[in-house]
Write a protein that holds these residues in place. Structure first.
Motif, PDB file in Angstrom:
ATOM      1  N   GLY A  45      18.417  28.120  44.565  1.00  0.00           N
ATOM      2  CA  GLY A  45      18.185  28.319  43.143  1.00  0.00           C
ATOM      3  C   GLY A  45      18.436  29.718  42.638  1.00  0.00           C
ATOM      4  O   GLY A  45      18.391  29.963  41.427  1.00  0.00           O
ATOM      5  N   LYS A  46      18.745  30.659  43.525  1.00  0.00           N
ATOM      6  CA  LYS A  46      18.998  32.036  43.120  1.00  0.00           C
ATOM      7  C   LYS A  46      20.498  32.307  43.079  1.00  0.00           C
ATOM      8  O   LYS A  46      21.209  32.037  44.040  1.00  0.00           O
ATOM      9  CB  LYS A  46      18.321  33.026  44.066  1.00  0.00           C
ATOM     10  N   GLN A  47      20.966  32.839  41.956  1.00  0.00           N
ATOM     11  CA  GLN A  47      22.394  33.055  41.757  1.00  0.00           C
ATOM     12  C   GLN A  47      22.952  34.073  42.745  1.00  0.00           C
ATOM     13  O   GLN A  47      22.335  35.104  43.017  1.00  0.00           O
ATOM     14  CB  GLN A  47      22.662  33.551  40.325  1.00  0.00           C
ATOM     15  N   CYS A  48      24.139  33.770  43.278  1.00  0.00           N
ATOM     16  CA  CYS A  48      24.830  34.692  44.178  1.00  0.00           C
ATOM     17  C   CYS A  48      25.833  35.519  43.393  1.00  0.00           C
ATOM     18  O   CYS A  48      26.287  35.124  42.313  1.00  0.00           O
ATOM     19  CB  CYS A  48      25.555  33.919  45.279  1.00  0.00           C
ATOM     20  N   GLU A  49      26.218  36.643  43.950  1.00  0.00           N
ATOM     21  CA  GLU A  49      27.212  37.519  43.325  1.00  0.00           C
ATOM     22  C   GLU A  49      28.613  37.131  43.810  1.00  0.00           C
ATOM     23  O   GLU A  49      28.853  36.996  45.012  1.00  0.00           O
ATOM     24  CB  GLU A  49      26.936  38.971  43.694  1.00  0.00           C
ATOM     25  N   VAL A  50      29.528  36.934  42.864  1.00  0.00           N
ATOM     26  CA  VAL A  50      30.909  36.597  43.228  1.00  0.00           C
ATOM     27  C   VAL A  50      31.605  37.859  43.736  1.00  0.00           C
ATOM     28  O   VAL A  50      31.603  38.893  43.070  1.00  0.00           O
ATOM     29  CB  VAL A  50      31.685  36.027  42.024  1.00  0.00           C
ATOM     30  N   ARG A  51      32.205  37.773  44.913  1.00  0.00           N
ATOM     31  CA  ARG A  51      32.897  38.915  45.499  1.00  0.00           C
ATOM     32  C   ARG A  51      34.413  38.749  45.537  1.00  0.00           C
ATOM     33  O   ARG A  51      35.145  39.721  45.622  1.00  0.00           O
ATOM     34  CB  ARG A  51      32.366  39.165  46.922  1.00  0.00           C
ATOM     35  N   GLY A  52      34.899  37.506  45.501  1.00  0.00           N
ATOM     36  CA  GLY A  52      36.339  37.296  45.562  1.00  0.00           C
ATOM     37  C   GLY A  52      36.725  35.881  45.160  1.00  0.00           C
ATOM     38  O   GLY A  52      36.004  34.934  45.464  1.00  0.00           O
ATOM     39  N   ILE A  53      37.845  35.759  44.450  1.00  0.00           N
ATOM     40  CA  ILE A  53      38.327  34.450  44.000  1.00  0.00           C
ATOM     41  C   ILE A  53      39.830  34.355  44.262  1.00  0.00           C
ATOM     42  O   ILE A  53      40.614  35.158  43.760  1.00  0.00           O
ATOM     43  CB  ILE A  53      38.081  34.238  42.488  1.00  0.00           C
ATOM     44  N   THR A  54      40.232  33.379  45.064  1.00  0.00           N
ATOM     45  CA  THR A  54      41.640  33.042  45.232  1.00  0.00           C
ATOM     46  C   THR A  54      41.752  31.523  45.185  1.00  0.00           C
ATOM     47  O   THR A  54      40.745  30.814  45.168  1.00  0.00           O
ATOM     48  CB  THR A  54      42.218  33.551  46.572  1.00  0.00           C
ATOM     49  N   GLU A  55      42.966  31.033  45.181  1.00  0.00           N
ATOM     50  CA  GLU A  55      43.198  29.589  45.134  1.00  0.00           C
ATOM     51  C   GLU A  55      42.594  28.903  46.351  1.00  0.00           C
ATOM     52  O   GLU A  55      42.108  27.769  46.253  1.00  0.00           O
ATOM     53  CB  GLU A  55      44.704  29.314  45.064  1.00  0.00           C
TER      54      GLU A  55
END
Length: 339
Positions: free
Chosen positions: A174-184
């Motif tokens: 239930g606790k939001q995580c931090e986005v560190r990287g986004i690729t396809e």
């Protein structure tokens, strides 16, 4: 639901002979096949969730990944019969059902079978025009961690296809995580896992991934004509491993020195951490020792000063001459690799 016959997915003639007066294979709906696959996935989640092995973790988690993918196939093939699909699509549809059914019937949860379920569904989604850009999660790591006593930072990686949507979100318990990287092909997150009270049983933490199908480059030109794609939800289970191999208690039979009288003396042992060692000094006059161990997976073993065979997760050495008993536990990854 109609009677399932071995081989109908491959041989139409065999299916017709087995089904008797049932509808011909070509008239069977895609929805009915997906319903069977969903039922198998649900049973895998239920049954594998109580088993303590890497294969069982993978089986449960991959079945959870399969559920939203089956829903996407159902939406894309609504109202269609199996015969409406081309040969390649039929092969992947049948393969998805076969793999899920095979996994559901398995007792040891082989990793290859768990992987096959997603591979077949992934291939099917990629052949359907409506879903070839559907966000498909095929793997995530870690799959299991030792349950932390205090809040602990955890880096999570999600792998698959078409994951590069704007604003993917992951929460852990239930606790939001931090986005560190986004690729396809990959998403990375920085999360915090809350501390877990001491427990000797397997548990699961809930991971919730929300993403959307990526938009084609030309979408900006028709934004005013179309609504946003509905978010895709994946609910995953992160296996929380007890912090110790298991609990132990021992009893020593001791010669009291009084005309050959003997006494039973309990020995404090307790839990042994993964990869840890417990060294116990036996009482003066010990003539026999019995050690009982209950592993975190529920298996129970007994060692004595006359017989102490190695066990899957630990080994015991009892040396009466030096009055020493040593319990040596395997490291977690090594222990889970044992049958």
């Amino acid at each position: 639901m109609g009677k399932r016959c071995p081989g109908w997915l491959i041989l139409a003639v065999a299916f017709a002979a087995c089904a008797g007066d049932a509808d011909a294979p070509g008239s069977r709906t895609v929805a009915s096949v997906l319903e069977e696959a969903h039922s198998a996935a649900t049973e895998i989640i239920r049954d594998a969730g109580g088993q303590f092995s890497v294969g069982a973790f993978l089986a449960r988690q991959n079945a959870e990944l399969l559920v939203p993918q089956l829903a996407a196939v159902a939406a894309a093939t609504d109202g269609k019969a199996v015969s409406d699909l081309n040969d390649v699509q039929q092969s992947f549809l049948n393969g998805t059902l076969n793999a899920a059914d095979d996994m559901q019937r398995s007792e040891r949860y082989p990793r290859k079978k768990a992987t096959a379920m997603l591979a077949q569904a992934d291939a099917l989604l990629s052949t359907l025009t409506a879903t070839y850009r559907f966000p498909r999660v095929l793997d995530f790591s870690p799959r299991y961690v030792v349950a932390p006593a205090v809040p602990t930072v955890l880096d999570l990686t999600v792998s698959g296809h078409a994951l590069d949507a704007s604003g993917p979100e992951l929460s852990l318990q239930g606790k939001q995580c931090e986005v560190r990287g986004i690729t396809e092909a990959q998403l990375t997150f920085h999360c915090e896992l809350p501390g877990v009270p001491e427990t000797h049983a397997l548990a699961y933490a809930t991971l919730t991934l929300v993403t959307r199908p990526p938009r084609p480059w030309w979408a900006f030109a028709v934004d005013w004509m179309r609504s946003d794609d509905a978010p895709v939800h994946y609910t995953l289970a992160l296996a929380l491993i007890p912090r110790t191999v298991g609990g132990f208690d021992a009893m020593a039979r001791v010669n009291t020195g009084d005309a050959g009288l003997e006494a039973s003396v309990p020995l404090p042992v307790g839990d042994v951490a993964w990869g840890g060692t417990r060294d116990i000094t036996l009482p003066e006059g010990s003539i026999f020792v019995t050690l009982h161990g209950r592993q975190a997976d529920g298996r129970v073993y007994e060692d004595t000063s006359s017989e102490a065979a190695p066990h899957p997760w630990y080994a015991t050495t009892i040396d009466m001459r030096s009055r020493r008993m040593v319990i040596r536990a395997r490291a977690l990854d090594e222990a889970l690799a044992q049958p």
